[in-house]
Motif scaffolding. Sequence first.
Motif, PDB file in Angstrom:
ATOM      1  N   GLY A 331      67.597  49.010  18.775  1.00  0.00           N
ATOM      2  CA  GLY A 331      68.291  50.196  18.318  1.00  0.00           C
ATOM      3  C   GLY A 331      68.887  50.648  19.830  1.00  0.00           C
ATOM      4  N   THR A 332      69.797  51.520  18.912  1.00  0.00           N
ATOM      5  CA  THR A 332      70.017  51.791  20.248  1.00  0.00           C
ATOM      6  C   THR A 332      69.777  53.552  20.599  1.00  0.00           C
ATOM      7  N   GLY A 333      69.768  54.588  19.989  1.00  0.00           N
ATOM      8  CA  GLY A 333      69.337  55.682  20.101  1.00  0.00           C
ATOM      9  C   GLY A 333      68.686  56.059  21.486  1.00  0.00           C
ATOM     10  N   PRO A 334      68.955  57.240  22.334  1.00  0.00           N
ATOM     11  CA  PRO A 334      67.601  57.734  23.402  1.00  0.00           C
ATOM     12  C   PRO A 334      67.693  56.649  24.425  1.00  0.00           C
ATOM     13  N   LEU A 352      71.397  45.000  22.996  1.00  0.00           N
ATOM     14  CA  LEU A 352      70.751  45.758  21.938  1.00  0.00           C
ATOM     15  C   LEU A 352      71.518  46.056  20.028  1.00  0.00           C
ATOM     16  N   ILE A 353      70.297  45.340  19.560  1.00  0.00           N
ATOM     17  CA  ILE A 353      70.731  45.482  17.952  1.00  0.00           C
ATOM     18  C   ILE A 353      70.534  46.589  17.333  1.00  0.00           C
ATOM     19  N   GLU A 354      71.359  47.042  16.410  1.00  0.00           N
ATOM     20  CA  GLU A 354      70.928  48.182  15.932  1.00  0.00           C
ATOM     21  C   GLU A 354      71.834  47.974  14.844  1.00  0.00           C
ATOM     22  N   ARG A 355      70.692  48.873  13.451  1.00  0.00           N
ATOM     23  CA  ARG A 355      71.169  48.932  12.336  1.00  0.00           C
ATOM     24  C   ARG A 355      71.814  50.302  11.859  1.00  0.00           C
ATOM     25  N   GLY A 356      72.401  50.802  12.339  1.00  0.00           N
ATOM     26  CA  GLY A 356      73.738  51.381  11.736  1.00  0.00           C
ATOM     27  C   GLY A 356      75.158  50.977  12.553  1.00  0.00           C
ATOM     28  N   GLU A 357      76.130  51.618  11.620  1.00  0.00           N
ATOM     29  CA  GLU A 357      77.482  50.171  12.649  1.00  0.00           C
ATOM     30  C   GLU A 357      77.964  51.749  12.810  1.00  0.00           C
ATOM     31  N   SER A 395      71.778  57.094  12.137  1.00  0.00           N
ATOM     32  CA  SER A 395      71.246  55.450  12.250  1.00  0.00           C
ATOM     33  C   SER A 395      72.721  55.198  12.316  1.00  0.00           C
ATOM     34  N   ALA A 396      72.934  54.799  13.589  1.00  0.00           N
ATOM     35  CA  ALA A 396      74.438  54.690  14.170  1.00  0.00           C
ATOM     36  C   ALA A 396      74.244  54.025  15.724  1.00  0.00           C
ATOM     37  N   VAL A 397      75.143  53.354  16.051  1.00  0.00           N
ATOM     38  CA  VAL A 397      75.099  53.280  17.660  1.00  0.00           C
ATOM     39  C   VAL A 397      74.622  54.655  18.178  1.00  0.00           C
ATOM     40  N   VAL A 402      74.021  61.126  18.363  1.00  0.00           N
ATOM     41  CA  VAL A 402      75.144  60.772  17.781  1.00  0.00           C
ATOM     42  C   VAL A 402      74.980  62.345  16.715  1.00  0.00           C
ATOM     43  N   VAL A 403      73.913  62.023  16.242  1.00  0.00           N
ATOM     44  CA  VAL A 403      73.837  63.273  15.394  1.00  0.00           C
ATOM     45  C   VAL A 403      72.939  64.639  15.700  1.00  0.00           C
ATOM     46  N   ASN A 404      72.317  64.970  16.396  1.00  0.00           N
ATOM     47  CA  ASN A 404      71.864  65.689  16.736  1.00  0.00           C
ATOM     48  C   ASN A 404      72.323  67.206  17.471  1.00  0.00           C
ATOM     49  N   CYS A 537      73.142  45.417  12.228  1.00  0.00           N
ATOM     50  CA  CYS A 537      71.962  44.367  12.148  1.00  0.00           C
ATOM     51  C   CYS A 537      70.705  44.517  12.024  1.00  0.00           C
ATOM     52  N   GLU A 538      69.958  45.187  10.952  1.00  0.00           N
ATOM     53  CA  GLU A 538      68.298  45.233  11.467  1.00  0.00           C
ATOM     54  C   GLU A 538      67.122  44.584  11.310  1.00  0.00           C
ATOM     55  N   VAL A 539      66.177  44.742  12.890  1.00  0.00           N
ATOM     56  CA  VAL A 539      65.485  43.869  12.992  1.00  0.00           C
ATOM     57  C   VAL A 539      64.271  44.186  11.517  1.00  0.00           C
ATOM     58  N   VAL A 576      59.036  56.251  12.295  1.00  0.00           N
ATOM     59  CA  VAL A 576      58.773  55.408  11.699  1.00  0.00           C
ATOM     60  C   VAL A 576      59.358  53.950  11.481  1.00  0.00           C
ATOM     61  N   SER A 577      60.818  53.930  11.917  1.00  0.00           N
ATOM     62  CA  SER A 577      60.501  52.499  12.179  1.00  0.00           C
ATOM     63  C   SER A 577      60.254  51.195  13.050  1.00  0.00           C
ATOM     64  N   SER A 578      60.038  52.017  14.102  1.00  0.00           N
ATOM     65  CA  SER A 578      58.952  50.739  14.687  1.00  0.00           C
ATOM     66  C   SER A 578      57.839  50.675  15.020  1.00  0.00           C
ATOM     67  N   THR A 756      62.344  67.654   8.446  1.00  0.00           N
ATOM     68  CA  THR A 756      62.449  66.498  10.032  1.00  0.00           C
ATOM     69  C   THR A 756      63.034  66.606  10.171  1.00  0.00           C
ATOM     70  N   GLY A 757      63.702  66.287  11.787  1.00  0.00           N
ATOM     71  CA  GLY A 757      64.411  65.640  12.377  1.00  0.00           C
ATOM     72  C   GLY A 757      64.043  65.461  13.366  1.00  0.00           C
ATOM     73  N   HIS A 758      62.475  65.469  13.524  1.00  0.00           N
ATOM     74  CA  HIS A 758      61.475  65.318  14.910  1.00  0.00           C
ATOM     75  C   HIS A 758      60.587  64.329  14.361  1.00  0.00           C
ATOM     76  N   PRO A 802      62.970  67.084  21.395  1.00  0.00           N
ATOM     77  CA  PRO A 802      61.842  65.723  21.785  1.00  0.00           C
ATOM     78  C   PRO A 802      62.987  64.648  22.734  1.00  0.00           C
ATOM     79  N   GLN A 803      64.732  64.749  22.497  1.00  0.00           N
ATOM     80  CA  GLN A 803      65.087  63.796  23.061  1.00  0.00           C
ATOM     81  C   GLN A 803      64.693  63.939  24.742  1.00  0.00           C
ATOM     82  N   ILE A 804      64.527  64.801  25.190  1.00  0.00           N
ATOM     83  CA  ILE A 804      64.266  64.856  26.886  1.00  0.00           C
ATOM     84  C   ILE A 804      63.219  63.720  26.649  1.00  0.00           C
TER      85      ILE A 804
HETATM   86  C1  LIG Z   1      69.671  66.389  12.904  1.00  0.00           C
HETATM   87  C2  LIG Z   1      69.134  66.056  13.920  1.00  0.00           C
HETATM   88  C3  LIG Z   1      69.058  67.196  14.587  1.00  0.00           C
HETATM   89  C4  LIG Z   1      68.302  67.193  15.651  1.00  0.00           C
HETATM   90  N1  LIG Z   1      68.334  67.556  16.853  1.00  0.00           N
HETATM   91  C5  LIG Z   1      67.812  66.808  18.164  1.00  0.00           C
HETATM   92  C6  LIG Z   1      67.678  68.270  19.267  1.00  0.00           C
HETATM   93  O1  LIG Z   1      69.367  69.763  19.378  1.00  0.00           O
HETATM   94  N2  LIG Z   1      67.289  67.996  20.528  1.00  0.00           N
HETATM   95  C7  LIG Z   1      66.205  66.676  20.674  1.00  0.00           C
HETATM   96  O2  LIG Z   1      65.651  66.816  21.581  1.00  0.00           O
HETATM   97  N3  LIG Z   1      66.749  66.283  19.621  1.00  0.00           N
HETATM   98  C8  LIG Z   1      67.479  66.518  18.393  1.00  0.00           C
HETATM   99  N4  LIG Z   1      67.025  65.138  17.662  1.00  0.00           N
HETATM  100  C9  LIG Z   1      65.714  64.456  17.704  1.00  0.00           C
HETATM  101  C10 LIG Z   1      66.235  63.886  18.133  1.00  0.00           C
HETATM  102  O3  LIG Z   1      67.622  63.587  18.166  1.00  0.00           O
HETATM  103  C11 LIG Z   1      65.346  62.194  18.584  1.00  0.00           C
HETATM  104  O4  LIG Z   1      63.909  63.010  18.730  1.00  0.00           O
HETATM  105  C12 LIG Z   1      65.934  61.015  18.727  1.00  0.00           C
HETATM  106  O5  LIG Z   1      66.732  60.283  18.611  1.00  0.00           O
HETATM  107  C13 LIG Z   1      65.176  59.699  18.894  1.00  0.00           C
HETATM  108  O6  LIG Z   1      65.417  58.390  20.126  1.00  0.00           O
HETATM  109  P1  LIG Z   1      64.936  57.625  19.896  1.00  0.00           P
HETATM  110  O7  LIG Z   1      65.011  56.986  20.338  1.00  0.00           O
HETATM  111  O8  LIG Z   1      63.597  57.419  19.451  1.00  0.00           O
HETATM  112  O9  LIG Z   1      65.277  56.585  18.079  1.00  0.00           O
HETATM  113  P2  LIG Z   1      66.379  57.706  17.168  1.00  0.00           P
HETATM  114  O10 LIG Z   1      67.189  58.284  18.010  1.00  0.00           O
HETATM  115  O11 LIG Z   1      65.790  57.665  15.497  1.00  0.00           O
HETATM  116  O12 LIG Z   1      67.411  56.096  17.371  1.00  0.00           O
HETATM  117  C14 LIG Z   1      66.363  54.424  16.482  1.00  0.00           C
HETATM  118  C15 LIG Z   1      67.396  53.481  16.409  1.00  0.00           C
HETATM  119  O13 LIG Z   1      67.025  52.570  15.761  1.00  0.00           O
HETATM  120  C16 LIG Z   1      67.828  52.630  14.465  1.00  0.00           C
HETATM  121  N5  LIG Z   1      67.119  51.064  13.783  1.00  0.00           N
HETATM  122  C17 LIG Z   1      65.933  51.682  13.512  1.00  0.00           C
HETATM  123  N6  LIG Z   1      65.108  50.640  12.996  1.00  0.00           N
HETATM  124  C18 LIG Z   1      66.260  49.664  13.131  1.00  0.00           C
HETATM  125  C19 LIG Z   1      65.618  47.831  12.800  1.00  0.00           C
HETATM  126  N7  LIG Z   1      64.792  47.352  12.243  1.00  0.00           N
HETATM  127  N8  LIG Z   1      66.666  47.433  13.672  1.00  0.00           N
HETATM  128  C20 LIG Z   1      67.634  47.960  14.928  1.00  0.00           C
HETATM  129  N9  LIG Z   1      67.747  49.303  15.020  1.00  0.00           N
HETATM  130  C21 LIG Z   1      67.174  49.983  14.187  1.00  0.00           C
HETATM  131  C22 LIG Z   1      68.310  53.252  14.189  1.00  0.00           C
HETATM  132  O14 LIG Z   1      69.688  53.204  13.212  1.00  0.00           O
HETATM  133  C23 LIG Z   1      68.374  54.107  14.815  1.00  0.00           C
HETATM  134  O15 LIG Z   1      70.039  54.253  15.613  1.00  0.00           O
HETATM  135  C24 LIG Z   1      67.325  66.269  16.299  1.00  0.00           C
HETATM  136  C25 LIG Z   1      68.003  65.480  15.336  1.00  0.00           C
HETATM  137  C26 LIG Z   1      68.088  65.037  14.165  1.00  0.00           C
HETATM  138  C27 LIG Z   1      68.619  63.790  12.568  1.00  0.00           C
END
Ligand SMILES: Cc1cc2nc3c(=O)[nH]c(=O)nc-3n(C[C@H](O)[C@H](O)[C@H](O)COP(=O)(O)OP(=O)(O)OC[C@H]3O[C@@H](n4cnc5c(N)ncnc54)[C@H](O)[C@@H]3O)c2cc1C
Lengths: 840, 174
Positions: A331-334, A352-357, A395-397, A402-404, A537-539, A576-578, A756-758, A802-804
Amino acid sequence: MLMASQKHFLLTAQERNLKSYLRLLFFIYVGGVLVYLLPAIGLLPAFLKPYPFLIDPAFANNSVIKMGLFAALCFVAAGDVRRFLVTVEAIMVVMCLAVVSGVILILTAKNNYVMQVGNSTLSIKTMLLYSSLFDAVLNGILIVLYNKAQKARYGLQFFTPMQFRTLQALSDVLIEGDEELITDREVALNVDRYMSSFLGKTKWVSKLSLVGIELYPLFFLKPATSYMRPEDRKAFLERHFYQDVALRMAPPVLRMLVQAMIRMGKQLCFMGYYNDPRVHASIGYEPFSQRADSKKRLEDLPYQNNQPLQVLAEKDVETDTLDWDGVVIVGTGPGASVMAKGLAEQNVPVLLIERGEHTDPSQFNEDEIDMVSRLYADGALQLAADFRFQVIQGSAVGGSSVVNNAVCFDTPDSVLDRWNDRGGIDAGLDLLRYKQCNQHVNEMIGVSRIDNTPNTMSREEYLNPGGKKFIEGIHNLGLDAAPNVANSVSANIRQCVGCGYCNIGCRWGKKLSMLSNILPQAQKLAGADKFRIIAGCEVIRLKARGGKITSLIGRFRNGRKIDVRGKTFVVAAGAVSSSILLQRSGIAAGRAGKRLSFNVGSPMTAVFPKGQIINSYKGLQISHYLQVDPSRGFIFETWFNPPMFQSTIMPGWWEDHWKNMHRYNRMACTGVLVGSDSNAEVRIAGLTAREVRYQPTQKDFDTLLDGLQLAGEIYLAAGAEAVMPNTFRYHEYATGEDLKRMKYDIKDNSDITLGTGHPQGGNILSRDKSIGVVDEQLKVYGYENLFIADASVFPTAVGVNPQITVMTFADYAVPFVAENAGAGAGGVKVITPEREPVKD
Amino acid sequence: MNDILGANNSLLDYALVVLLYGLMFLLIRYPRPHLELNYRTNYFFLVILWAFLMFTGNYLFYRLGVMTFLPWLNNLLHSCVWVGLCLGWLYYCAHERPLWEQFILFAFTSFLVKMAEHAVLGSWARDSYLGIRNPYAYLVVMSIVDGFYPIISQWIIQALGRKSTFGIYAPRLA
Ligand SMILES: Cc1cc2nc3c(=O)[nH]c(=O)nc-3n(C[C@H](O)[C@H](O)[C@H](O)COP(=O)(O)OP(=O)(O)OC[C@H]3O[C@@H](n4cnc5c(N)ncnc54)[C@H](O)[C@@H]3O)c2cc1C
Ligand code: SF4
């Protein structure tokens, strides 16, 4: 040269193939008729003489009728394959019936008499087998050619011709206004383009829904949906898809299915219509690129943080086996990015290995369909098992960052206390360190209050106008006094120009996301060789030997797999994905995926009187919040979207939806968020092998309604002429008294759209091994080199954005991971001073 | 019982046939003893697909008079073990070679195995075929038909690999 209009009438090559085939079928059937009639006039050729059934009058008569009819239908259809398409469909259906009845008779017929054919014999069942096979082959070819012809005619890439027609028919009645600016066909084509543009596991749901909607009327002995006259179609949809659901007239399971189908159909039609730029002016929407002051804003606020990032695609990965002498992160999220940056600072090589582009921010644009398909998991169509709850994730790097909306809240103390409660979850966090990490993360990602920082959102015009209405209402009701907090949000945003596209990617480099900020910084620090990112690349599995993860298997979109070996592995694929990844790998069986929770949300939309143009779409998408007394359990955040997104959450059906969308620029909207109980679960099940099971508890549901009512009151106090929750049955409330009715109108979650987005939890942190997946170091129980650093480790829902908290957890775990990988100072081992031994 | 084992056949005869399949498998596997990560899904997909198609096809074509009856156990082992597992592996080893080479390889190995089955189990027997009055005509034609295995497999793999359906990977099209 052909005129455009002439071109329109020209048949495509595929249609011409269909036409030729129909002609061929015509000759085959006419030939068949002749073969049966020849004996009657004494002209039976010698080679047919051994076949006595040809002169059996009953047999011959039936066959002549069948073949004659088919010949006639083929003749008509071949005349004009567009106009008489329905004839082709009739042939296909009847031929299918012929094959099915043939098979049934072969299997069940008792009277398998034998005929003499020349010197040998032929049983009637064998003959039926031959003729059914013959029909099946002819029909199979016809179906293939028909599909190709229809797809070519409309340029379809995703839907079958039938689904496409259903979509067109739905759009015809669902988008109902005085002057529709694009045709139903164009709406359906827009949707087809959208659905074909992303890979997703749940896309089939949309196809299934359309097939269901098409065929459902057959149960009532009515023609299929697309064959009905528009008035009848609308009446049918109203009666069986709207009233049966809204008034609970259908049995529960059927009601759930019917509701899921129409919700999906409705969303698709609105997406197709309102994303089209030709419609925008009619609803009072101006894209940022066309707003009069856009240029000035960009000049006034020049800060731009997009930094270059090197990302590897499939073609850049030369071997199928990679040996990585460092930490491999999924993953490459927060969570992943903060972890990666922390490790890079300690000189640990990171992959880092990321499913999204990877989409460079310069490629972000105003086309919502394009962006959603590129940046969201499953094109934002991820649904819970009962189709009533939508879980959207990026689902992106850069992951969801990127979309929050970049709204930042520190983890509330009350939540931390609940997590560390030794009689409860017993997370065993070292709170002092946790808070230091929280502070560190705020600094690292550049959090600031958006109206309180010089040179950023200080100017009134850049704040969301809808948000200001909300604050006005709060003030009028006196809700801005302690213990409540009403304010503009804190966010990792700098010098926002207020384009309103946070949820489809910030092109301007104002949002300090992982993509444009943290990952590039880390890569720069470590060097591209020691900090690699593989995208697309999806793990799919982690491989273990004993208690050690040896490698992981990643799969690119073209099916190619790679085997990546490393020292230490960190799963940060998001909630969910983890959990799904752990389950697929047989890790933490019985615990992974359990105790999933959300910040459940539902919007309240307010419409202001004519003449009060608000243009909530111009400005930061979430600009203000209200946190009421924590005991009430909810938080409000203003929220407004560009037209496509907004149309999918816009209350109303038929002309009500149309009317509302045409009041788009007089509206404001607020999301009510409730931190849910941890009663959800995700597991590998269902047709998507990714089933989220969730039903809000009564307490959470009541809390949400309570919040919605207060949100309505706030907007009414700000001068709104009506407020509307996003209910299945349309309700508008114009006064506070009216609003009291809402609790009776919304009886359960089937009456209202929740989403939910959270998502959080699923692999929770607890020292109690019977429920926890990770320990206080975020290390997975039973594995010496596997960690989790994402929202899935939250012991319960955090109740605020939740991002912080995600990043804080990741930062907190950095030293443990670094040490595990053989680097770092080590030594960060002091956890809670009063820590007790880990329970077995 | 005749339908299952074939006239005058015992389970011992079948054990001999299975032994032959095993030996052929060893030979086939020789150049590439391990399935590569990226070929695994393709292999198992082809095994299942061909085993199913062969088993049902052999029976249906018999009903249509195009083939002779294969005793059920013979059909099952031939379809699953020989065509499924062994020819599947042969395709894995050979799929990068020119198609005509593959065609000959498949037809030839297939001929050997059919001859053996014919000798041990008495199957694949027909006095004349397609107007050719020779007991080997049927065997040869059926072996030639097996020569199409790599051509059809390649087409299927590439068609499915385009969208990675069922996890199929077709590198040349990627
Ligand atoms: C529309 C939207 C608005 C939001 N607004 C806010 C906000 O304002 N403030 C806030 O605090 N939070 C917000 N959030 C929530 C916040 O962005 C998430 O809680 C946070 O990004 C979660 O981080 P994470 O690292 O757990 O996962 P994610 O950010 O979801 O990253 C996980 C990454 O792993 C990748 N992945 C998944 N499965 C696999 C696999 N099998 N192999 C490889 N890669 C994989 C995914 O493609 C994704 O890129 C929002 C979310 C959304 C969708
Ligand atoms: S509104 Fe959102 S997308 Fe637009 S500039 Fe501000 S942060 Fe970026």
